[in-house]
Design a protein around this motif. Structure first.
Motif, short mmCIF file in Angstrom:
data_model
loop_
_atom_site.label_atom_id
_atom_site.label_comp_id
_atom_site.label_asym_id
_atom_site.label_seq_id
_atom_site.Cartn_x
_atom_site.Cartn_y
_atom_site.Cartn_z
N GLU B 53 -11.27 -16.88 33.19
CA GLU B 53 -12.18 -17.03 34.32
C GLU B 53 -13.57 -16.49 33.99
OE1 GLU B 53 -11.09 -17.06 38.89
OE2 GLU B 53 -10.90 -15.09 37.96
N ALA B 54 -13.58 -15.35 33.31
CA ALA B 54 -14.87 -14.70 33.03
C ALA B 54 -15.54 -15.27 31.77
CB ALA B 54 -14.67 -13.20 32.88
N GLY B 55 -14.78 -16.07 31.03
CA GLY B 55 -15.33 -16.57 29.76
C GLY B 55 -15.51 -15.44 28.75
N THR B 56 -14.61 -14.48 28.79
CA THR B 56 -14.72 -13.31 27.91
C THR B 56 -13.51 -13.25 26.96
OG1 THR B 56 -13.61 -12.00 29.60
CG2 THR B 56 -16.02 -11.92 29.55
N GLY B 57 -13.48 -12.16 26.19
CA GLY B 57 -12.30 -11.91 25.34
C GLY B 57 -12.43 -12.55 23.99
N SER B 58 -11.75 -11.97 23.02
CA SER B 58 -11.73 -12.56 21.68
C SER B 58 -10.38 -13.24 21.47
CB SER B 58 -12.00 -11.48 20.64
OG SER B 58 -11.15 -10.38 20.87
N PRO B 59 -10.31 -14.17 20.54
CA PRO B 59 -9.06 -14.92 20.33
C PRO B 59 -7.93 -13.97 19.90
CG PRO B 59 -10.87 -15.93 19.11
CD PRO B 59 -11.37 -14.61 19.61
N SER B 60 -6.78 -14.08 20.53
CA SER B 60 -5.65 -13.26 20.09
C SER B 60 -4.60 -14.11 19.39
CB SER B 60 -5.05 -12.50 21.28
OG SER B 60 -4.35 -13.38 22.11
N VAL B 61 -4.69 -15.42 19.52
CA VAL B 61 -3.79 -16.31 18.77
C VAL B 61 -4.66 -17.38 18.12
CG1 VAL B 61 -1.81 -17.87 18.89
CG2 VAL B 61 -2.06 -16.06 20.60
N THR B 62 -4.58 -17.49 16.80
CA THR B 62 -5.36 -18.53 16.14
C THR B 62 -4.48 -19.52 15.39
OG1 THR B 62 -5.70 -17.07 14.26
CG2 THR B 62 -7.44 -17.12 15.91
N LYS B 63 -3.24 -19.15 15.13
CA LYS B 63 -2.34 -20.05 14.42
C LYS B 63 -0.99 -20.10 15.14
CE LYS B 63 -4.81 -20.71 10.56
NZ LYS B 63 -5.34 -22.03 10.20
N ILE B 64 -0.37 -21.25 15.09
CA ILE B 64 1.01 -21.39 15.56
C ILE B 64 1.89 -21.32 14.31
CG2 ILE B 64 2.67 -22.94 16.68
CD1 ILE B 64 0.13 -24.30 17.98
#
Lengths: 459, 459
Positions: B53-64
């Protein structure tokens, strides 16, 4: 549906609706209306999460596209269905389906020479090498189901009227693959123990030679058969078959992806496996692997030239029809593969659980196991004519009494209404579930006064 | 990846992790440890939603599964890739994939006579009837890709050495299907406008008759070809073909699911379509439909009998290899079908958008369209040798300058590096995206001083 399960699906679906808003937005980002829709979507997911956590709320979505129920078989129930057990997806495969569902999703970075198994991003080329190594074969291709693997081989090797050795326990798709190529199946009889033996294969080959004067064009034997889940001496059969110079296909639909399969050790020229049956992958999916000797034939590239344009599509493989298992199914296979590879190393534990449950069932007097025993596989055929069928004979619901009782305990996958001979598969069930399952059957037996042999049941 | 997209995927994946806890639980419900895991999971989804919602945060999952990137092509980008456009999933199809991903998910309620197209729950039998009606044909089957439809027909009708009429624009999978059956393709030349005409088909049939003394075993013509996206006079061709009593297959890979296709009106004995190319379905998927006259041949049931056991599998169809498109792909096809059916009725609008964009591109002086014009389809081959390729000739990135510029504007799917002749597909893009796309190309032209014809561009 249980509230938690229902709400988990609703939250997933609500997130797909948010995703759709993002898909409709321009590359510059959502416009104010779209931002509003995203906020409304997030609020909806939050409300669903509240219900999920509290176990409250009534279902707000019961059908997909107006006609498709939400499938909750694996979320709420212990599923002992014979063909479904090892095709249940891993969480990683489910994530892969979410991310790669769109049609030609694998083709984003398709570059020269334009063939699926050459694509490096996502790592499809590397997966093909992994697959070949996993089966100890030289070359592997993914296909849309084991049956397409059989078809590719029969279409390559079997001519009109050619005899093909199969067993009396052969799967129907082997019959169809032989029929499609114009060949004729020649069935090897099974032993009293329902095993296909090397000797019986040799005798059948001799009989075919006498009868037709032809060496069979192919021998196709199920590593583990679909009727009893028996493990056949495929390595021994491979030796016999090779003495006659007959190419040998091992049908690993019930082995590849659940137990260790070493193609070279089995003497296989071809190993075929099923993604949706045993590799935790969506249907249709499968694998065909070949030795370096046979790969050039079954994976031969096209020789057809346009008579007018002189076009050639030289890299495309005829039997594979060019690219094979594009899209989500392949990516899900790749996503499940690390787990699949690892679980084959824990096969002993699966066999232990299978035997624990079967012993618990055998403890109900009158119950028999028709598969080889002790069990060497998780697929088992049992005979409850002397136990549950005695209840069925006087019960007003007949054989369905057992389904009713199982269903009440959250167990499905037995053949509904069957109380004589039927099949089940315990693959992948945790010890906790295995114990629950065993107790459930014994509880039902007790309820209907079927005696439990003392000392034979689980402790 | 953009934060909102990244976080949407993370929330979906975190919900799959919750779902996995539910899958591991007993039918009696989650134990305290599992309840705890669910609560922790919900908290994680909530935190992700805050970021979304806020458009914040860094990626915590980049690969499956450690190796597969999260595919965000449709969420962040305008995709004009020629083969991907109409295979993009509907939200309903994505929900179906979520609910029905597990291997043999379609087989929960498989009852006698045990064949996929007879299953009523989920409504697979009804879908088969809908499909036949949709194409105005008599019988339909789902298959794993259009190529499997071609193969079923050639394998049934084409014998060794038999000539098969195709066009000079035929797709390579038609070549392979003919080759697999042992036949030989005979290509119909195209007109100056790159159209396959009924007259040219008649002449080719005559030439084949003269050359080989044989009536072609089959004629297989693309309703819309993959090279130019031209709409061919298939109804006219059907009339010619039937004068010679040649069975007629219409390859609808680029038409079935995007524009109205009336098999009977086209004179088709077989209509083949692609799920992943044009029916908003995952790969592999497709459809083959036949008239009542031809259905018994291509959908013939097995006649093979075990020589020892005398087993027969009489209901299973040889060319279909028994059950065909089991599992998630079929359910996703069914889920997309209401949208797909409806969108074919809005085909005129898609053609309008296609022409709007092509006109905008043609306004860049020196640009040509190689497909028929005005456009009747959304797949188009353009020639920018006289415009963008002039820039490429002196640019240090050569042809890749165009890809760079497009990519900077969030557009992908052109053939990277190509600035002479290349293909694109605008199917399914909203007017908002079509305008953005048109402006983007004109902007790039302006940036490199390519003149824009006055009055010819979009208003």
């Amino acid at each position: 549906m249980k509230e938690q399960v229902q709400k988990t699906f609703e939250a997933l679906f609500a997130l797909e609706d948010i995703r759709e808003v993002l898909r409709e937005a321009l590359p510059t980002g959502p416009d104010p209306g779209e931002e509003q829709a995203i906020r409304a979507g997030v609020a909806r997911v939050r409300a669903i999460l509240d219900d999920l956590e509290a176990g409250t709320g009534s279902p707000s979505v019961t059908k997909i596209a107006g006609s498709l129920g939400i499938r909750n078989r694996e979320e709420e129930i212990i599923n002992i269905q014979p063909i479904q057990a090892a095709g249940r997806l891993t969480p990683e495969a489910r994530k892969a389906l979410i991310a790669y569902g769109d049609g030609y999703s694998t083709c984003d970075a398709c570059r020269k020479p334009f063939r699926l198994d050459k694509i490096t991003k996502p790592p499809i080329a590397a997966f093909h090498e992994d697959l070949a190594r996993f089966l100890n074969m030289d070359v592997a291709r993914v296909v849309s189901g084991a049956r397409r693997g059989f078809q590719a081989v029969t279409s390559t090797l079997v001519g009109k009227g050619d005899p093909v050795i199969v067993s009396a326990l052969a799967h129907y798709t082997e019959f169809l693959a032989v029929e499609g190529a114009g060949g004729a199946v020649k069935e090897v009889p099974v032993s009293k123990q329902n095993l296909v033996t090397p000797d019986a294969v040799a005798e059948k080959i001799e009989a075919v030679l006498r009868e037709t004067g032809k060496t069979p064009a192919l021998a196709m034997i199920d590593h583990v058969d679909y009727l009893f889940g028996n493990v056949h001496d495929v390595a021994g059969i491979g030796k016999v078959v090779h003495q006659y110079d007959i190419p040998f296909l091992v049908n690993g639909a019930y082995t590849v992806g659940v137990m260790p399969v070493d193609g070279k050790a089995l003497g296989a020229d071809f190993v075929v496996g099923s993604g949706h049956k045993s590799m935790a992958s969506p249907a249709p999916s499968g694998v065909i692997a070949a030795t370096a000797e046979w790969a050039p034939r079954v994976f031969r590239t096209t020789a057809m030239t346009g008579d007018l344009t002189h076009r050639k599509f030289g890299i495309k493989e005829v039997e594979m029809l060019g690219c094979t298992l594009m899209g989500a199914n392949l990516i899900a296979m790749i996503a499940s593969f690390p787990t699949v590879r690892e679980r084959t190393l824990r096969w002993d534990e699966e066999v232990k659980k299978s035997n624990y449950f079967i012993d618990g069932l055998l403890a109900i007097e009158g119950t028999k196991v028709l598969s080889e025993y002790p069990r060497k596989h998780t697929l088992t055929k049992v005979d409850t004519t002397g136990s549950f069928d005695r209840v069925a004979s006087t019960h007003k619901r007949r054989g369905f009494f057992l389904s009713d009782e199982l269903s009440r305990r959250g167990i499905v996958g037995e053949f509904a209404g069957a109380t004589r001979t039927w099949k089940l598969n315990t693959f992948g069930l945790s010890w906790k579930k295995i114990r629950y399952l065993t107790e459930a059957f014994q509880e039902i037996a007790a309820k209907y006064d079927l005696p439990l042999a003392t000392g034979t049941g689980p402790a």
